[in-house]
Write a protein that holds these residues in place. Structure first.
Motif, PDB file in Angstrom:
ATOM      1  N   VAL A  32      74.117  62.091  32.107  1.00 43.38           N
ATOM      2  CA  VAL A  32      75.144  62.578  33.021  1.00 43.38           C
ATOM      3  C   VAL A  32      75.704  63.915  32.531  1.00 43.38           C
ATOM      4  CG1 VAL A  32      77.437  62.070  33.924  1.00 43.38           C
ATOM      5  CG2 VAL A  32      75.730  60.266  33.821  1.00 43.38           C
ATOM      6  N   ASN A  36      75.540  67.438  34.461  1.00 45.11           N
ATOM      7  CA  ASN A  36      76.776  68.130  34.814  1.00 45.11           C
ATOM      8  C   ASN A  36      76.758  69.587  34.361  1.00 45.11           C
ATOM      9  OD1 ASN A  36      78.935  66.748  36.225  1.00 45.11           O
ATOM     10  ND2 ASN A  36      78.787  65.204  34.652  1.00 45.11           N
TER      11      ASN A  36
ATOM     12  N   SER B 160      82.640  60.052  27.012  1.00 42.67           N
ATOM     13  CA  SER B 160      81.810  61.215  27.300  1.00 42.67           C
ATOM     14  C   SER B 160      82.643  62.267  28.013  1.00 42.67           C
ATOM     15  CB  SER B 160      80.618  60.824  28.184  1.00 42.67           C
ATOM     16  OG  SER B 160      79.872  61.969  28.508  1.00 42.67           O
ATOM     17  N   ARG B 161      82.419  63.519  27.644  1.00 41.77           N
ATOM     18  CA  ARG B 161      83.149  64.607  28.283  1.00 41.77           C
ATOM     19  C   ARG B 161      82.760  64.780  29.737  1.00 41.77           C
ATOM     20  NH1 ARG B 161      82.468  65.519  23.592  1.00 41.77           N
ATOM     21  NH2 ARG B 161      83.974  66.494  22.214  1.00 41.77           N
ATOM     22  N   PHE B 162      81.630  64.216  30.107  1.00 40.87           N
ATOM     23  CA  PHE B 162      81.131  64.418  31.460  1.00 40.87           C
ATOM     24  C   PHE B 162      80.925  63.048  32.098  1.00 40.87           C
ATOM     25  CE2 PHE B 162      79.873  67.952  28.835  1.00 40.87           C
ATOM     26  CZ  PHE B 162      80.208  69.044  29.595  1.00 40.87           C
ATOM     27  N   SER B 163      81.377  62.919  33.333  1.00 37.76           N
ATOM     28  CA  SER B 163      81.261  61.615  33.983  1.00 37.76           C
ATOM     29  C   SER B 163      80.626  61.743  35.355  1.00 37.76           C
ATOM     30  CB  SER B 163      82.636  60.962  34.048  1.00 37.76           C
ATOM     31  OG  SER B 163      82.520  59.637  34.499  1.00 37.76           O
ATOM     32  N   ALA B 166      81.426  66.450  38.028  1.00 38.79           N
ATOM     33  CA  ALA B 166      81.688  67.499  37.043  1.00 38.79           C
ATOM     34  C   ALA B 166      83.148  67.529  36.615  1.00 38.79           C
ATOM     35  CB  ALA B 166      81.280  68.852  37.624  1.00 38.79           C
ATOM     36  N   LEU B 170      84.613  60.527  30.962  1.00 38.30           N
ATOM     37  CA  LEU B 170      84.603  59.071  30.916  1.00 38.30           C
ATOM     38  C   LEU B 170      85.338  58.593  29.665  1.00 38.30           C
ATOM     39  CD1 LEU B 170      83.494  56.524  32.330  1.00 38.30           C
ATOM     40  CD2 LEU B 170      81.489  56.711  30.848  1.00 38.30           C
TER      41      LEU B 170
END
Lengths: 233, 186
Positions: A32, A36, B160-163, B166, B170
């Motif tokens: 993910v 992103n 996580s910095r990204f979920s 954008a 998380l």
């Protein structure tokens, strides 16, 4: 060559490379995260292409020699360490560049101001992985060191002057070096000492000369559009 | 973005603050466009998310009326922006406006500080931890903990910095164990 085109090609090509991880990343969170980052870069590329011409024509209908991206971004993903060494080197260049452009009154300023905030997260993510792998196991350390060293020769090109780009390459390079040195040191890695420019280094992507893997990447990226011109869904 | 929707003949950048010198019609159209739900986070409206920048009505010499809407993306690559534009066009068409164009503006860049208090409340209510305010220099005070939207505990950790999109990270609550999305500061 327009500066917008060079930066757009950097963003598009790295976006595509990161997209290649889809379905292959080691854990779902990273799948993910990479998607992103790829999406952010794609958005930047689209915005920059809109300053130059038609985005689809520029992305899908140009030949290899017409692309102006640096060779760093076209390098294959390799292992996970390779992907993040590439990301670290590139994001640490892109962030100060966008910040510098944001402070100008060029037509790149609005995008640069916006994108700089996104790249902060990319750089942060790349730093974190560099630390984790470098200061991790013997195996991860060895791989991260190998990746940092292997890509070193592509980093000099980042700071070659680009016509029309309102940023001082020497200042960007100084900032980049401080940043990279600090991260690698903390990650217990050795700053590579090979040449970054000149005969034994790489770098003529801005002039349209690319490394061997780039042609195959483009073939895959452009195949659908070229096979079905004008197709929509 | 919709067939038949053409940009106004000579679009001029709005010289003033959004909302300044607004006509009653513009105010009404802005209300309608602003009430469109975000396609990814339908609990908040575009106005609450702070992405609707301006709504202007322009008249051509022959009395032809064109509505010009300015939207700003949260992230440059946000794919929701096209759906937002289509949804706005549809709403304004339904309201009787035949000529509607939606343009994307980047400057000044959108910030999570543009999300209204009501928007933050709705995000929190739907299980998404709202972004923390950014300081004048763009930094976020480390002392501001991110609260679990399920149990309210501030003992949460980053997964996580990204979920899923954008704009989100998380996290997991170490008190109740539930993972949750956090609208990360931008």
């Amino acid at each position: 060559m327009s500066a917008a085109l060079a930066l757009a090609d950097d963003a598009l090509v790295l976006s595509h490379r990161l997209g290649e991880w889809a379905g292959h990343a080691p854990v779902l969170e990273e799948e993910v995260a990479l998607a992103n980052i790829a999406l952010d870069l794609l958005g930047q590329a689209r915005s920059l292409y809109s300053l130059v011409g038609d985005e689809d024509e520029l992305a899908y209908l140009r030949e290899e020699r017409a692309f102006r991206n640096v060779q760093l971004v076209e390098q294959p993903n390799g292992d996970f360490a390779h992907t993040f060494a590439r990301q670290l080197y590139f994001s640490a260049y892109q962030l100060p560049l966008y910040r510098a452009l944001a402070a100008t009154d060029s037509d790149l300023a609005p995008l640069a101001a916006k994108a700089a905030k996104e790249v902060e997260y990319h750089l942060d993510h790349a730093r974190t992985w560099t630390l984790r792998l470098g200061d991790g196991t013997e195996e991860s350390h060895a791989r991260m060191q190998r990746a940092c060293t292997a890509l070193w020769k592509f980093t000099g090109e980042l700071f070659q002057p680009v016509e029309g780009l309102e940023a001082d390459p020497a200042a960007l390079e100084a900032e980049w070096l401080v940043d990279i040195r600090e991260v690698l040191e903390r990650a217990t890695l050795t700053l590579p000492d090979g040449p970054r420019l000149g005969g034994w280094a790489a770098g003529a992507g801005r002039q349209g000369l690319h490394t061997e893997p780039f042609g195959r990447m483009l073939a895959e990226m452009q195949h659908l559009h070229r096979s079905h011109p004008g197709a929509t869904w | 973005m919709v067939t038949g929707a053409r940009p106004a003949p000579s679009p001029t950048p709005s010289p003033t603050e959004p909302g300044a010198g607004e006509t009653a019609l513009e105010r009404e159209l802005r209300r309608l466009a602003g009430a469109v739900p975000d396609p990814e986070l339908p609990v908040v409206s575009l106005a609450e998310l702070g992405v609707l920048r301006d709504v202007r009505v322009e008249y051509a010499g022959d009395g032809h009326r064109a509505v010009r809407v300015e939207l700003t993306p949260t992230y440059t690559g946000c794919p929701a922006i096209e759906t937002m534009a289509t949804d706005i066009e549809q709403v304004l068409h339904t309201h009787g406006e035949r000529d509607v164009s939606v343009v994307t503006v980047l400057s000044p860049p959108w910030s999570t500080d543009d999300i209204s208090a009501e928007g933050r409340r709705k995000l929190d209510e739907s299980g998404i931890a709202p972004p923390r305010p950014r300081g004048a220099d763009g930094t976020v005070a480390l002392s501001l903990a991110i609260r679990c939207p399920h149990c309210g505990s501030t003992a949460t950790e980053l997964l996580s910095r990204f979920s899923s999109t954008a704009c989100k990270a998380l996290r997991r609550c170490t008190a109740c164990g539930e993972p949750f999305d956090h609208f990360k500061e931008l």
